[in-house]
Each structure stands twice: as C-alpha cells, then as structure tokens.
Motif scaffolding. Structure first.
Motif, PDB file in Angstrom:
ATOM      1  N   ASP A  29       0.829  -1.194   0.000  1.00 17.90           N
ATOM      2  CA  ASP A  29       0.000   0.000   0.000  1.00 17.90           C
ATOM      3  C   ASP A  29       0.873   1.258   0.000  1.00 17.90           C
ATOM      4  O   ASP A  29       1.975   1.262   0.544  1.00 17.90           O
ATOM      5  N   LEU A  30       0.339   2.320  -0.632  1.00 17.32           N
ATOM      6  CA  LEU A  30       1.091   3.568  -0.776  1.00 17.32           C
ATOM      7  C   LEU A  30       0.366   4.737  -0.124  1.00 17.32           C
ATOM      8  O   LEU A  30      -0.868   4.790  -0.133  1.00 17.32           O
ATOM      9  N   TYR A  31       1.150   5.675   0.388  1.00 12.36           N
ATOM     10  CA  TYR A  31       0.595   6.930   0.886  1.00 12.36           C
ATOM     11  C   TYR A  31       0.381   7.877  -0.291  1.00 12.36           C
ATOM     12  O   TYR A  31       0.914   7.666  -1.394  1.00 12.36           O
ATOM     13  N   MET A  32      -0.375   8.932  -0.060  1.00 14.01           N
ATOM     14  CA  MET A  32      -0.760   9.875  -1.108  1.00 14.01           C
ATOM     15  C   MET A  32       0.420  10.385  -1.915  1.00 14.01           C
ATOM     16  O   MET A  32       0.369  10.395  -3.150  1.00 14.01           O
ATOM     17  N   ASP A  33       1.505  10.818  -1.264  1.00 10.43           N
ATOM     18  CA  ASP A  33       2.644  11.363  -2.007  1.00 10.43           C
ATOM     19  C   ASP A  33       3.288  10.301  -2.898  1.00 10.43           C
ATOM     20  O   ASP A  33       3.753  10.596  -3.998  1.00 10.43           O
ATOM     21  N   GLN A  34       3.269   9.049  -2.452  1.00 11.09           N
ATOM     22  CA  GLN A  34       3.792   7.961  -3.268  1.00 11.09           C
ATOM     23  C   GLN A  34       2.881   7.689  -4.471  1.00 11.09           C
ATOM     24  O   GLN A  34       3.360   7.403  -5.562  1.00 11.09           O
ATOM     25  N   VAL A  35       1.572   7.789  -4.246  1.00 15.29           N
ATOM     26  CA  VAL A  35       0.602   7.570  -5.323  1.00 15.29           C
ATOM     27  C   VAL A  35       0.779   8.624  -6.408  1.00 15.29           C
ATOM     28  O   VAL A  35       0.863   8.297  -7.600  1.00 15.29           O
ATOM     29  N   THR A  36       0.826   9.890  -6.008  1.00 18.68           N
ATOM     30  CA  THR A  36       0.959  10.952  -7.012  1.00 18.68           C
ATOM     31  C   THR A  36       2.289  10.831  -7.762  1.00 18.68           C
ATOM     32  O   THR A  36       2.325  11.019  -8.978  1.00 18.68           O
ATOM     33  N   ALA A  37       3.354  10.482  -7.058  1.00 18.32           N
ATOM     34  CA  ALA A  37       4.654  10.312  -7.718  1.00 18.32           C
ATOM     35  C   ALA A  37       4.597   9.163  -8.728  1.00 18.32           C
ATOM     36  O   ALA A  37       5.067   9.301  -9.863  1.00 18.32           O
ATOM     37  N   LEU A  38       4.011   8.047  -8.340  1.00 17.82           N
ATOM     38  CA  LEU A  38       3.918   6.885  -9.222  1.00 17.82           C
ATOM     39  C   LEU A  38       3.080   7.198 -10.458  1.00 17.82           C
ATOM     40  O   LEU A  38       3.502   6.930 -11.585  1.00 17.82           O
ATOM     41  N   VAL A  39       1.907   7.775 -10.253  1.00 16.04           N
ATOM     42  CA  VAL A  39       1.003   8.067 -11.372  1.00 16.04           C
ATOM     43  C   VAL A  39       1.631   9.098 -12.312  1.00 16.04           C
ATOM     44  O   VAL A  39       1.630   8.917 -13.529  1.00 16.04           O
ATOM     45  N   ASN A  40       2.181  10.160 -11.757  1.00 18.13           N
ATOM     46  CA  ASN A  40       2.781  11.200 -12.594  1.00 18.13           C
ATOM     47  C   ASN A  40       4.011  10.689 -13.339  1.00 18.13           C
ATOM     48  O   ASN A  40       4.244  11.062 -14.489  1.00 18.13           O
ATOM     49  N   ASP A  41       4.782   9.814 -12.700  1.00 13.85           N
ATOM     50  CA  ASP A  41       5.945   9.227 -13.361  1.00 13.85           C
ATOM     51  C   ASP A  41       5.502   8.304 -14.496  1.00 13.85           C
ATOM     52  O   ASP A  41       6.078   8.319 -15.584  1.00 13.85           O
ATOM     53  N   ALA A  42       4.472   7.512 -14.258  1.00 18.22           N
ATOM     54  CA  ALA A  42       3.992   6.559 -15.262  1.00 18.22           C
ATOM     55  C   ALA A  42       3.400   7.270 -16.476  1.00 18.22           C
ATOM     56  O   ALA A  42       3.617   6.860 -17.617  1.00 18.22           O
ATOM     57  N   LEU A  43       2.645   8.334 -16.239  1.00 21.34           N
ATOM     58  CA  LEU A  43       1.938   9.013 -17.324  1.00 21.34           C
ATOM     59  C   LEU A  43       2.697  10.216 -17.880  1.00 21.34           C
ATOM     60  O   LEU A  43       2.300  10.784 -18.896  1.00 21.34           O
ATOM     61  N   GLY A  44       3.791  10.586 -17.235  1.00 20.40           N
ATOM     62  CA  GLY A  44       4.588  11.728 -17.674  1.00 20.40           C
ATOM     63  C   GLY A  44       4.997  11.699 -19.135  1.00 20.40           C
ATOM     64  O   GLY A  44       4.901  12.719 -19.824  1.00 20.40           O
ATOM     65  N   PRO A  45       5.464  10.553 -19.665  1.00 20.94           N
ATOM     66  CA  PRO A  45       5.868  10.515 -21.072  1.00 20.94           C
ATOM     67  C   PRO A  45       4.741  10.877 -22.056  1.00 20.94           C
ATOM     68  O   PRO A  45       5.011  11.258 -23.183  1.00 20.94           O
ATOM     69  N   LEU A  46       3.499  10.761 -21.608  1.00 24.12           N
ATOM     70  CA  LEU A  46       2.378  11.106 -22.483  1.00 24.12           C
ATOM     71  C   LEU A  46       2.113  12.612 -22.504  1.00 24.12           C
ATOM     72  O   LEU A  46       1.366  13.096 -23.349  1.00 24.12           O
ATOM     73  N   GLY A  47       2.694  13.335 -21.552  1.00 21.45           N
ATOM     74  CA  GLY A  47       2.521  14.783 -21.507  1.00 21.45           C
ATOM     75  C   GLY A  47       1.164  15.226 -20.997  1.00 21.45           C
ATOM     76  O   GLY A  47       0.730  16.338 -21.290  1.00 21.45           O
ATOM     77  N   ILE A  48       0.502  14.382 -20.221  1.00 20.57           N
ATOM     78  CA  ILE A  48      -0.808  14.770 -19.696  1.00 20.57           C
ATOM     79  C   ILE A  48      -0.653  15.503 -18.370  1.00 20.57           C
ATOM     80  O   ILE A  48       0.406  15.458 -17.748  1.00 20.57           O
ATOM     81  N   ASP A  49      -1.704  16.186 -17.957  1.00 21.02           N
ATOM     82  CA  ASP A  49      -1.668  16.962 -16.725  1.00 21.02           C
ATOM     83  C   ASP A  49      -1.329  16.078 -15.529  1.00 21.02           C
ATOM     84  O   ASP A  49      -1.763  14.922 -15.454  1.00 21.02           O
ATOM     85  N   MET A  50      -0.579  16.663 -14.612  1.00 22.63           N
ATOM     86  CA  MET A  50      -0.178  15.931 -13.419  1.00 22.63           C
ATOM     87  C   MET A  50      -1.367  15.738 -12.481  1.00 22.63           C
ATOM     88  O   MET A  50      -2.260  16.576 -12.425  1.00 22.63           O
ATOM     89  N   VAL A  51      -1.328  14.639 -11.748  1.00 22.92           N
ATOM     90  CA  VAL A  51      -2.340  14.341 -10.739  1.00 22.92           C
ATOM     91  C   VAL A  51      -1.876  14.963  -9.433  1.00 22.92           C
ATOM     92  O   VAL A  51      -0.707  14.886  -9.072  1.00 22.92           O
ATOM     93  N   THR A  52      -2.813  15.576  -8.724  1.00 25.47           N
ATOM     94  CA  THR A  52      -2.490  16.205  -7.439  1.00 25.47           C
ATOM     95  C   THR A  52      -3.235  15.494  -6.315  1.00 25.47           C
ATOM     96  O   THR A  52      -4.253  14.829  -6.555  1.00 25.47           O
TER      97      THR A  52
END
Length: 174
Positions: A29-52
């Motif tokens: 299980d992940l805490y919020m800051d880990q979740v946002t880092a994981l999601v933003n890192d995974a989707l970053g190459p697509l250039g979509i808006d960051m998750v907050t």
C-alpha cells in the motif's frame, strides 16, 4: 516543415511508451505522495496533466475511487487513478467510473486494466501507420476500443495544437 518533423519525432517517441501493467505496480500500500509520484511518473511521457493530492481526494469524496484504508492506497485504487487520469479530459469522472465498472463487470479488474493498457500502448506504438482496428466481440470490447481511440486522438490533437502555435485572428467588430 519543421513543425511536421517535430510531430513525427513525437510520434516516434510514443512508439517507445511503456505503461505499467497491474503486476508492475507495487505489491504494498502507498501513501498519497507515493501515489501521485507513481502516477505522474507513469503518465509523464504522455505529456498529460499531473495528478495532485487534491484531485485524488476529490475522487474519493465523490465516490469515484474507494477511500484509502488508513491513508494508504492499494493496487485497485492505483489502476483507477491511472485510468481516470487518462480519460478525465474527455469524459466526466462519473462517466469514467461507470465505464470502468462496466468493463470490470465482465472481466476481472486486473485483466480489464491490462487489456486497456495493452490496447493503448499498441495504438501509441503504431502512430503514423495505417491501422486496422481488430473486430470487437461485444459492447464492452467496443467501449474499451472507443476509450483508447479517444485518449490517442486527444494526445495527438493536443500535440498538433502546441506545434501549430498560430495566433488566432481577431474578428473585427463592426
């Protein structure tokens, strides 16, 4: 011509995009800051808006994703956040939730998520090529295909609009 070359380079970059499958996600299980880092890192190459964190809290508040247990998010919530992040620009979050529920009603969540990611990657890896869409066997498969097409079309149109950069002519008032 330079803009077109930039676009074809972007298409080529999309050929190498690798998105996480269910089994690639953390088994803990992940805490919020880990979740946002994981999601933003995974989707970053697509250039979509960051998750907050505020966005994720809003999803929980509106029952779009399950609430975390003791402030920790599990794999199912991560996949939901990834899917919502990809589809939210085109659809309302409740529509995305309904779509996810519909697809997972006929398939295990892991399999449904992996199928979506596989189809999305396949489309991205073949951008710029003439593609024949595989025949769908049912409405759930068609829904997934249309959702993938929407994500790809959005990514392409946003990239094209950024490259065109032409100022709009102001309409003169008479």
């Amino acid at each position: 011509m330079a803009d077109f070359n930039q676009y074809t380079r972007w298409e080529h970059q999309m050929h190498g995009v690798k998105l996480p499958r269910w089994d690639d996600l953390p088994k803990f299980d992940l805490y919020m800051d880990q979740v946002t880092a994981l999601v933003n890192d995974a989707l970053g190459p697509l250039g979509i808006d960051m998750v907050t964190p505020a966005m994720i809290n809003n999803y929980v508040k509106h029952n779009v994703i399950l609430a975390p247990v003791k402030k920790k998010y599990q794999t199912m919530q991560l996949t939901d956040i990834l899917m919502i992040s990809l589809l939210k620009p085109m659809f309302q979050t409740d529509t995305v939730r309904t779509g996810i529920d519909q697809i997972t009603a006929g398939d295990y969540p892991k399999q449904a998520y992996d199928n979506f990611i596989e189809q999305l990657e396949n489309r991205l890896h073949h951008l710029g090529e003439d593609q024949i869409q595989p025949a769908t066997k049912n409405l759930n498969e068609k829904l997934m295909q249309v959702a993938v097409d929407a994500v790809v079309a959005r990514l392409q149109s946003e990239k094209l609009l950024k490259l065109i950069k032409r100022p709009l002519r102001k309409i003169e008032k008479k």
